[in-house]
Write a protein that holds these residues in place. Sequence first.
Motif, PDB file in Angstrom:
ATOM      1  N   TYR A   1       0.829  -1.204   0.000  1.00  0.00           N
ATOM      2  CA  TYR A   1       0.000   0.000   0.000  1.00  0.00           C
ATOM      3  C   TYR A   1       0.865   1.256   0.000  1.00  0.00           C
ATOM      4  CZ  TYR A   1      -4.234  -2.707   0.874  1.00  0.00           C
ATOM      5  OH  TYR A   1      -5.291  -3.580   0.763  1.00  0.00           O
ATOM      6  N   LEU A   2       0.399   2.270  -0.711  1.00  0.00           N
ATOM      7  CA  LEU A   2       1.129   3.523  -0.834  1.00  0.00           C
ATOM      8  C   LEU A   2       0.411   4.685  -0.149  1.00  0.00           C
ATOM      9  CD1 LEU A   2       2.153   3.214  -4.602  1.00  0.00           C
ATOM     10  CD2 LEU A   2       3.434   2.473  -2.583  1.00  0.00           C
ATOM     11  N   ASP A   3      -0.756   4.433   0.428  1.00  0.00           N
ATOM     12  CA  ASP A   3      -1.544   5.522   1.019  1.00  0.00           C
ATOM     13  C   ASP A   3      -1.944   5.225   2.458  1.00  0.00           C
ATOM     14  OD1 ASP A   3      -3.264   3.485   0.522  1.00  0.00           O
ATOM     15  OD2 ASP A   3      -4.851   4.716  -0.340  1.00  0.00           O
ATOM     16  N   GLY A   4      -1.136   4.448   3.157  1.00  0.00           N
ATOM     17  CA  GLY A   4      -1.445   4.139   4.547  1.00  0.00           C
ATOM     18  C   GLY A   4      -2.311   2.918   4.736  1.00  0.00           C
ATOM     19  N   GLY A   5      -2.647   2.225   3.639  1.00  0.00           N
ATOM     20  CA  GLY A   5      -3.354   0.953   3.784  1.00  0.00           C
ATOM     21  C   GLY A   5      -4.825   0.992   3.475  1.00  0.00           C
ATOM     22  N   THR A   6      -5.262   1.864   2.534  1.00  0.00           N
ATOM     23  CA  THR A   6      -6.690   1.907   2.234  1.00  0.00           C
ATOM     24  C   THR A   6      -6.977   1.601   0.762  1.00  0.00           C
ATOM     25  OG1 THR A   6      -6.499   4.325   1.966  1.00  0.00           O
ATOM     26  CG2 THR A   6      -7.250   3.508   4.102  1.00  0.00           C
ATOM     27  N   ASP A   7      -6.517   2.451  -0.173  1.00  0.00           N
ATOM     28  CA  ASP A   7      -6.946   2.314  -1.562  1.00  0.00           C
ATOM     29  C   ASP A   7      -5.821   1.987  -2.538  1.00  0.00           C
ATOM     30  OD1 ASP A   7      -9.657   2.979  -0.960  1.00  0.00           O
ATOM     31  OD2 ASP A   7      -9.030   5.065  -0.751  1.00  0.00           O
ATOM     32  N   THR A   8      -4.730   2.738  -2.502  1.00  0.00           N
ATOM     33  CA  THR A   8      -3.704   2.633  -3.537  1.00  0.00           C
ATOM     34  C   THR A   8      -2.665   1.580  -3.154  1.00  0.00           C
ATOM     35  OG1 THR A   8      -3.996   4.995  -3.987  1.00  0.00           O
ATOM     36  CG2 THR A   8      -2.040   3.923  -4.893  1.00  0.00           C
ATOM     37  N   PHE A   9      -2.514   0.577  -4.014  1.00  0.00           N
ATOM     38  CA  PHE A   9      -1.561  -0.490  -3.683  1.00  0.00           C
ATOM     39  C   PHE A   9      -1.029  -1.145  -4.948  1.00  0.00           C
ATOM     40  CE2 PHE A   9      -5.744  -2.505  -3.735  1.00  0.00           C
ATOM     41  CZ  PHE A   9      -5.536  -3.627  -4.512  1.00  0.00           C
ATOM     42  N   ILE A  10       0.059  -1.879  -4.783  1.00  0.00           N
ATOM     43  CA  ILE A  10       0.646  -2.707  -5.833  1.00  0.00           C
ATOM     44  C   ILE A  10       0.516  -4.154  -5.389  1.00  0.00           C
ATOM     45  CG2 ILE A  10       2.734  -3.234  -7.153  1.00  0.00           C
ATOM     46  CD1 ILE A  10       3.743  -0.423  -6.467  1.00  0.00           C
ATOM     47  N   ALA A  11       0.062  -5.009  -6.288  1.00  0.00           N
ATOM     48  CA  ALA A  11      -0.110  -6.422  -5.948  1.00  0.00           C
ATOM     49  C   ALA A  11       0.207  -7.282  -7.157  1.00  0.00           C
ATOM     50  CB  ALA A  11      -1.541  -6.683  -5.480  1.00  0.00           C
ATOM     51  N   GLU A  12       0.404  -8.568  -6.932  1.00  0.00           N
ATOM     52  CA  GLU A  12       0.621  -9.493  -8.042  1.00  0.00           C
ATOM     53  C   GLU A  12      -0.715  -9.796  -8.709  1.00  0.00           C
ATOM     54  OE1 GLU A  12       3.191 -13.477  -8.762  1.00  0.00           O
ATOM     55  OE2 GLU A  12       1.557 -13.657  -7.312  1.00  0.00           O
ATOM     56  N   HIS A  13      -0.788  -9.597 -10.022  1.00  0.00           N
ATOM     57  CA  HIS A  13      -2.015  -9.924 -10.763  1.00  0.00           C
ATOM     58  C   HIS A  13      -2.021 -11.396 -11.163  1.00  0.00           C
ATOM     59  CE1 HIS A  13      -4.563 -10.191 -14.405  1.00  0.00           C
ATOM     60  NE2 HIS A  13      -5.342  -9.362 -13.723  1.00  0.00           N
ATOM     61  N   SER A  14      -0.902 -11.826 -11.679  1.00  0.00           N
ATOM     62  CA  SER A  14      -0.677 -13.226 -12.030  1.00  0.00           C
ATOM     63  C   SER A  14       0.825 -13.399 -12.172  1.00  0.00           C
ATOM     64  CB  SER A  14      -1.410 -13.604 -13.323  1.00  0.00           C
ATOM     65  OG  SER A  14      -0.967 -12.790 -14.398  1.00  0.00           O
ATOM     66  N   ALA A  15       1.257 -14.576 -12.528  1.00  0.00           N
ATOM     67  CA  ALA A  15       2.696 -14.814 -12.634  1.00  0.00           C
ATOM     68  C   ALA A  15       3.332 -13.808 -13.598  1.00  0.00           C
ATOM     69  CB  ALA A  15       2.953 -16.240 -13.121  1.00  0.00           C
ATOM     70  N   ASP A  16       4.346 -13.108 -13.132  1.00  0.00           N
ATOM     71  CA  ASP A  16       5.115 -12.138 -13.913  1.00  0.00           C
ATOM     72  C   ASP A  16       4.345 -10.853 -14.239  1.00  0.00           C
ATOM     73  OD1 ASP A  16       7.262 -13.899 -13.966  1.00  0.00           O
ATOM     74  OD2 ASP A  16       6.536 -14.866 -15.794  1.00  0.00           O
ATOM     75  N   TYR A  17       3.181 -10.647 -13.607  1.00  0.00           N
ATOM     76  CA  TYR A  17       2.399  -9.435 -13.856  1.00  0.00           C
ATOM     77  C   TYR A  17       2.016  -8.768 -12.536  1.00  0.00           C
ATOM     78  CZ  TYR A  17       1.847 -10.846 -18.732  1.00  0.00           C
ATOM     79  OH  TYR A  17       2.080 -11.216 -20.040  1.00  0.00           O
ATOM     80  N   ALA A  18       2.140  -7.440 -12.525  1.00  0.00           N
ATOM     81  CA  ALA A  18       1.759  -6.687 -11.324  1.00  0.00           C
ATOM     82  C   ALA A  18       0.511  -5.880 -11.613  1.00  0.00           C
ATOM     83  CB  ALA A  18       2.886  -5.764 -10.889  1.00  0.00           C
ATOM     84  N   ARG A  19      -0.232  -5.593 -10.563  1.00  0.00           N
ATOM     85  CA  ARG A  19      -1.443  -4.803 -10.682  1.00  0.00           C
ATOM     86  C   ARG A  19      -1.323  -3.559  -9.805  1.00  0.00           C
ATOM     87  NH1 ARG A  19      -6.529  -5.196  -7.796  1.00  0.00           N
ATOM     88  NH2 ARG A  19      -5.762  -7.092  -6.810  1.00  0.00           N
ATOM     89  N   PHE A  20      -1.595  -2.376 -10.405  1.00  0.00           N
ATOM     90  CA  PHE A  20      -1.604  -1.133  -9.663  1.00  0.00           C
ATOM     91  C   PHE A  20      -3.058  -0.708  -9.466  1.00  0.00           C
ATOM     92  CE2 PHE A  20       2.447  -1.432 -11.724  1.00  0.00           C
ATOM     93  CZ  PHE A  20       3.353  -0.851 -10.852  1.00  0.00           C
ATOM     94  N   SER A  21      -3.417  -0.451  -8.242  1.00  0.00           N
ATOM     95  CA  SER A  21      -4.806  -0.123  -7.970  1.00  0.00           C
ATOM     96  C   SER A  21      -4.906   1.097  -7.069  1.00  0.00           C
ATOM     97  CB  SER A  21      -5.512  -1.311  -7.311  1.00  0.00           C
ATOM     98  OG  SER A  21      -6.835  -1.000  -6.958  1.00  0.00           O
TER      99      SER A  21
END
Length: 195
Positions: free
Chosen positions: A175-195
């Motif tokens: 998380y980039l905003d203290g743990g609520t909305d904006t985060f980076i996570a694994e989408h699938s193997a070798d792919y990241a998801r920004f939300s």
Amino acid sequence: NTGINIDMVAATDGFQTNTGVSINVSAGDNNLGLAITSTGNHLKMFSSANASDYCLMKVEANGATTISTNDNDGTAGTLTLDADGDIRLNADNGTVDIYDDTAKHFVFDCTNTRMRIFDDTTESDFLDITVGANGASTISTVDNDGTAGHLTLDPDGDVIVSGAHVKIDATKNLYLDGGTDTFIAEHSADYARFS
């Protein structure tokens, strides 16, 4: 009743040094300077400022020994170890405990190479620092009745990771905003998801 009472008072003239008891024991196969057997305390040392302030030493069954202090009108009966060298704590059972009155706060566990710090209200909530083979170390927390055992890094500066990768479990978010909305996570193997 008093078996021996020694009272030494220096004269008023010049510099003087008084020694109440001087014991020198040597040349034996086994030398013992002083042997005390008591069903209570073995040694009581009084403050010259107030006879109600003192230190006690007691030896009980199995050699269990207690050194305690008494401040008659407060809690300033500090026990200080002032060594002109190292201080070594050697516990053959492998554990050194630190209490505040009857509450346990710290455990140094030599058997598991671990330091445990307890919450000040319950021993069921704690933090562990454990060192394993090759120096591999783990900092972990336990919340006995939930999952609120958070670990917070709050430096008065930066958090710097040097010479190592930063690894996050695949099911966890960064998380980039203290743990609520904006985060980076694994989408699938070798792919990241920004939300």
